[in-house]
Design a protein around this motif. Structure first.
Motif, PDB file in Angstrom:
ATOM      1  N   SER A  41       0.800  -1.225   0.000  1.00  0.00           N
ATOM      2  CA  SER A  41       0.000   0.000   0.000  1.00  0.00           C
ATOM      3  C   SER A  41       0.834   1.277   0.000  1.00  0.00           C
ATOM      4  CB  SER A  41      -0.969   0.005   1.188  1.00  0.00           C
ATOM      5  OG  SER A  41      -0.251   0.064   2.409  1.00  0.00           O
ATOM      6  N   THR A  42       2.090   1.208   0.434  1.00  0.00           N
ATOM      7  CA  THR A  42       2.921   2.421   0.469  1.00  0.00           C
ATOM      8  C   THR A  42       3.882   2.502  -0.711  1.00  0.00           C
ATOM      9  OG1 THR A  42       4.633   1.386   1.823  1.00  0.00           O
ATOM     10  CG2 THR A  42       2.838   2.508   2.991  1.00  0.00           C
ATOM     11  N   CYS A  43       3.817   1.546  -1.609  1.00  0.00           N
ATOM     12  CA  CYS A  43       4.732   1.506  -2.747  1.00  0.00           C
ATOM     13  C   CYS A  43       4.291   2.530  -3.793  1.00  0.00           C
ATOM     14  CB  CYS A  43       4.762   0.098  -3.337  1.00  0.00           C
ATOM     15  SG  CYS A  43       6.078  -0.106  -4.526  1.00  0.00           S
ATOM     16  N   THR A  44       5.088   3.566  -3.955  1.00  0.00           N
ATOM     17  CA  THR A  44       4.763   4.647  -4.893  1.00  0.00           C
ATOM     18  C   THR A  44       5.644   4.640  -6.131  1.00  0.00           C
ATOM     19  OG1 THR A  44       6.204   6.145  -3.666  1.00  0.00           O
ATOM     20  CG2 THR A  44       3.853   6.162  -3.094  1.00  0.00           C
ATOM     21  N   LEU A  50       8.409  -5.719  -9.933  1.00  0.00           N
ATOM     22  CA  LEU A  50       7.682  -5.994  -8.687  1.00  0.00           C
ATOM     23  C   LEU A  50       6.474  -6.882  -8.965  1.00  0.00           C
ATOM     24  CD1 LEU A  50       6.938  -5.546  -5.668  1.00  0.00           C
ATOM     25  CD2 LEU A  50       5.567  -3.609  -6.471  1.00  0.00           C
ATOM     26  N   VAL A  51       5.693  -6.528  -9.951  1.00  0.00           N
ATOM     27  CA  VAL A  51       4.488  -7.291 -10.265  1.00  0.00           C
ATOM     28  C   VAL A  51       4.848  -8.732 -10.631  1.00  0.00           C
ATOM     29  CG1 VAL A  51       2.530  -7.483 -11.848  1.00  0.00           C
ATOM     30  CG2 VAL A  51       3.221  -5.230 -10.991  1.00  0.00           C
ATOM     31  N   GLN A  52       5.857  -8.912 -11.453  1.00  0.00           N
ATOM     32  CA  GLN A  52       6.265 -10.252 -11.847  1.00  0.00           C
ATOM     33  C   GLN A  52       6.770 -11.055 -10.651  1.00  0.00           C
ATOM     34  OE1 GLN A  52       8.948  -8.963 -14.933  1.00  0.00           O
ATOM     35  NE2 GLN A  52       7.518  -9.608 -16.533  1.00  0.00           N
ATOM     36  N   MET A  53       7.537 -10.413  -9.765  1.00  0.00           N
ATOM     37  CA  MET A  53       8.054 -11.100  -8.591  1.00  0.00           C
ATOM     38  C   MET A  53       6.915 -11.537  -7.670  1.00  0.00           C
ATOM     39  SD  MET A  53      10.298  -9.682  -5.405  1.00  0.00           S
ATOM     40  CE  MET A  53       8.847  -8.818  -4.838  1.00  0.00           C
ATOM     41  N   ASP A  76      -1.964   3.119  -5.691  1.00  0.00           N
ATOM     42  CA  ASP A  76      -2.314   3.580  -7.031  1.00  0.00           C
ATOM     43  C   ASP A  76      -1.179   3.318  -8.015  1.00  0.00           C
ATOM     44  OD1 ASP A  76      -4.775   4.436  -6.110  1.00  0.00           O
ATOM     45  OD2 ASP A  76      -4.186   6.544  -5.941  1.00  0.00           O
ATOM     46  N   ALA A  77       0.064   3.480  -7.566  1.00  0.00           N
ATOM     47  CA  ALA A  77       1.219   3.247  -8.445  1.00  0.00           C
ATOM     48  C   ALA A  77       1.304   1.796  -8.884  1.00  0.00           C
ATOM     49  CB  ALA A  77       2.511   3.669  -7.738  1.00  0.00           C
ATOM     50  N   VAL A  78       1.076   0.868  -7.970  1.00  0.00           N
ATOM     51  CA  VAL A  78       1.118  -0.554  -8.313  1.00  0.00           C
ATOM     52  C   VAL A  78      -0.083  -0.894  -9.197  1.00  0.00           C
ATOM     53  CG1 VAL A  78       1.086  -2.918  -7.426  1.00  0.00           C
ATOM     54  CG2 VAL A  78       2.468  -1.174  -6.282  1.00  0.00           C
ATOM     55  N   ALA A  79      -1.250  -0.337  -8.903  1.00  0.00           N
ATOM     56  CA  ALA A  79      -2.430  -0.581  -9.735  1.00  0.00           C
ATOM     57  C   ALA A  79      -2.184  -0.105 -11.165  1.00  0.00           C
ATOM     58  CB  ALA A  79      -3.655   0.114  -9.143  1.00  0.00           C
ATOM     59  N   ALA A  80      -1.579   1.062 -11.316  1.00  0.00           N
ATOM     60  CA  ALA A  80      -1.272   1.588 -12.645  1.00  0.00           C
ATOM     61  C   ALA A  80      -0.291   0.663 -13.375  1.00  0.00           C
ATOM     62  CB  ALA A  80      -0.713   3.002 -12.547  1.00  0.00           C
ATOM     63  N   GLU A  93     -10.081 -14.459 -12.083  1.00  0.00           N
ATOM     64  CA  GLU A  93     -10.765 -13.850 -10.938  1.00  0.00           C
ATOM     65  C   GLU A  93      -9.929 -13.918  -9.660  1.00  0.00           C
ATOM     66  OE1 GLU A  93     -14.902 -14.512  -8.548  1.00  0.00           O
ATOM     67  OE2 GLU A  93     -14.957 -14.776 -10.719  1.00  0.00           O
ATOM     68  N   ASP A  94      -9.247 -15.037  -9.432  1.00  0.00           N
ATOM     69  CA  ASP A  94      -8.435 -15.151  -8.217  1.00  0.00           C
ATOM     70  C   ASP A  94      -7.268 -14.157  -8.236  1.00  0.00           C
ATOM     71  OD1 ASP A  94      -7.182 -16.759 -10.243  1.00  0.00           O
ATOM     72  OD2 ASP A  94      -5.999 -17.742  -8.696  1.00  0.00           O
ATOM     73  N   ALA A  95      -6.718 -13.886  -9.403  1.00  0.00           N
ATOM     74  CA  ALA A  95      -5.633 -12.909  -9.497  1.00  0.00           C
ATOM     75  C   ALA A  95      -6.153 -11.505  -9.191  1.00  0.00           C
ATOM     76  CB  ALA A  95      -4.993 -12.946 -10.880  1.00  0.00           C
ATOM     77  N   LEU A  96      -7.323 -11.165  -9.715  1.00  0.00           N
ATOM     78  CA  LEU A  96      -7.902  -9.853  -9.429  1.00  0.00           C
ATOM     79  C   LEU A  96      -8.236  -9.704  -7.946  1.00  0.00           C
ATOM     80  CD1 LEU A  96     -10.232  -9.399 -12.526  1.00  0.00           C
ATOM     81  CD2 LEU A  96      -8.029  -8.276 -12.075  1.00  0.00           C
ATOM     82  N   ARG A  97      -8.784 -10.776  -7.349  1.00  0.00           N
ATOM     83  CA  ARG A  97      -9.074 -10.720  -5.902  1.00  0.00           C
ATOM     84  C   ARG A  97      -7.789 -10.549  -5.107  1.00  0.00           C
ATOM     85  NH1 ARG A  97     -12.772 -14.796  -6.892  1.00  0.00           N
ATOM     86  NH2 ARG A  97     -11.277 -16.325  -6.185  1.00  0.00           N
ATOM     87  N   PHE A  98      -6.719 -11.228  -5.520  1.00  0.00           N
ATOM     88  CA  PHE A  98      -5.443 -11.087  -4.829  1.00  0.00           C
ATOM     89  C   PHE A  98      -4.963  -9.639  -4.881  1.00  0.00           C
ATOM     90  CE2 PHE A  98      -0.829 -10.709  -5.060  1.00  0.00           C
ATOM     91  CZ  PHE A  98      -0.474 -11.254  -3.850  1.00  0.00           C
ATOM     92  N   TRP A  99      -4.861  -9.078  -6.064  1.00  0.00           N
ATOM     93  CA  TRP A  99      -4.287  -7.746  -6.226  1.00  0.00           C
ATOM     94  C   TRP A  99      -5.157  -6.621  -5.689  1.00  0.00           C
ATOM     95  CZ3 TRP A  99       0.639  -7.155  -7.047  1.00  0.00           C
ATOM     96  CH2 TRP A  99       1.349  -8.132  -7.735  1.00  0.00           C
ATOM     97  N   PHE A 100      -6.476  -6.731  -5.881  1.00  0.00           N
ATOM     98  CA  PHE A 100      -7.365  -5.624  -5.561  1.00  0.00           C
ATOM     99  C   PHE A 100      -8.277  -5.909  -4.377  1.00  0.00           C
ATOM    100  CE2 PHE A 100      -6.201  -5.094 -10.009  1.00  0.00           C
ATOM    101  CZ  PHE A 100      -5.680  -3.810  -9.960  1.00  0.00           C
ATOM    102  N   LYS A 101      -8.153  -7.063  -3.780  1.00  0.00           N
ATOM    103  CA  LYS A 101      -8.907  -7.484  -2.596  1.00  0.00           C
ATOM    104  C   LYS A 101     -10.396  -7.745  -2.870  1.00  0.00           C
ATOM    105  CE  LYS A 101      -7.217  -7.784   1.015  1.00  0.00           C
ATOM    106  NZ  LYS A 101      -6.738  -9.014   1.555  1.00  0.00           N
ATOM    107  N   GLU A 102     -11.102  -6.870  -3.539  1.00  0.00           N
ATOM    108  CA  GLU A 102     -12.530  -7.074  -3.764  1.00  0.00           C
ATOM    109  C   GLU A 102     -12.924  -6.915  -5.229  1.00  0.00           C
ATOM    110  OE1 GLU A 102     -14.765  -8.125  -1.571  1.00  0.00           O
ATOM    111  OE2 GLU A 102     -13.184  -8.230  -0.076  1.00  0.00           O
ATOM    112  N   GLY A 103     -11.990  -6.660  -6.080  1.00  0.00           N
ATOM    113  CA  GLY A 103     -12.299  -6.417  -7.489  1.00  0.00           C
ATOM    114  C   GLY A 103     -11.387  -5.329  -8.015  1.00  0.00           C
ATOM    115  N   VAL A 104     -11.605  -4.903  -9.183  1.00  0.00           N
ATOM    116  CA  VAL A 104     -10.728  -3.914  -9.795  1.00  0.00           C
ATOM    117  C   VAL A 104     -11.021  -2.533  -9.255  1.00  0.00           C
ATOM    118  CG1 VAL A 104      -9.974  -2.885 -11.962  1.00  0.00           C
ATOM    119  CG2 VAL A 104     -10.534  -5.316 -11.862  1.00  0.00           C
ATOM    120  N   ALA A 105      -9.970  -1.863  -8.834  1.00  0.00           N
ATOM    121  CA  ALA A 105     -10.108  -0.505  -8.286  1.00  0.00           C
ATOM    122  C   ALA A 105     -10.036   0.513  -9.400  1.00  0.00           C
ATOM    123  CB  ALA A 105      -9.008  -0.238  -7.258  1.00  0.00           C
TER     124      ALA A 105
END
Length: 105
Positions: A41-44, A50-53, A76-80, A93-105
């Motif tokens: 959450s603090t990664c700007t 990072l995403v691949q890792m 927001d930086a990681v989402a972008a 769907e499981d990947a989206l739940r992992f990254w965004f917790k409840e869906g796409v932000a």
């Protein structure tokens, strides 16, 4: 955070310049616990390294019967970065739940 879950925070910068160190820290957290709760959450300053890792660690943890989750939705930086890198459109769907917790932000 649940009992027995190791918290691990990725700092404000996780990109190609420091991903080796970020990887070492995450690997140590995973090796020393059956469940890791990752905080992005603090990664700007993030890039695709990072995403691949994290995606590789998530899949590896699942195949080993371990748990790797996010404590909060990504910054927001990681989402972008996820969107730019093609990790959102058409994602499972499981990947989206992992990254965004409840869906796409």
């Amino acid at each position: 955070m649940q009992a027995g879950v190791k918290a691990h925070c990725i700092g404000p910068t996780a990109n190609i310049r420091n991903i080796a160190e970020v990887y070492k820290e995450l690997r140590a957290a995973i090796e020393n616990s059956a469940a890791v709760e990752l905080d992005l959450s603090t990664c700007t300053d993030a890039d695709l390294s990072l995403v691949q890792m994290v995606e590789a660690a998530r899949l590896q943890a699942a195949s080993a019967g371990m748990s790797l989750t996010l404590s909060l939705p990504v910054s927001d930086a990681v989402a972008a970065t996820l969107h730019r890198g093609g990790f959102v459109e058409g994602a499972a769907e499981d990947a989206l739940r992992f990254w965004f917790k409840e869906g796409v932000a």
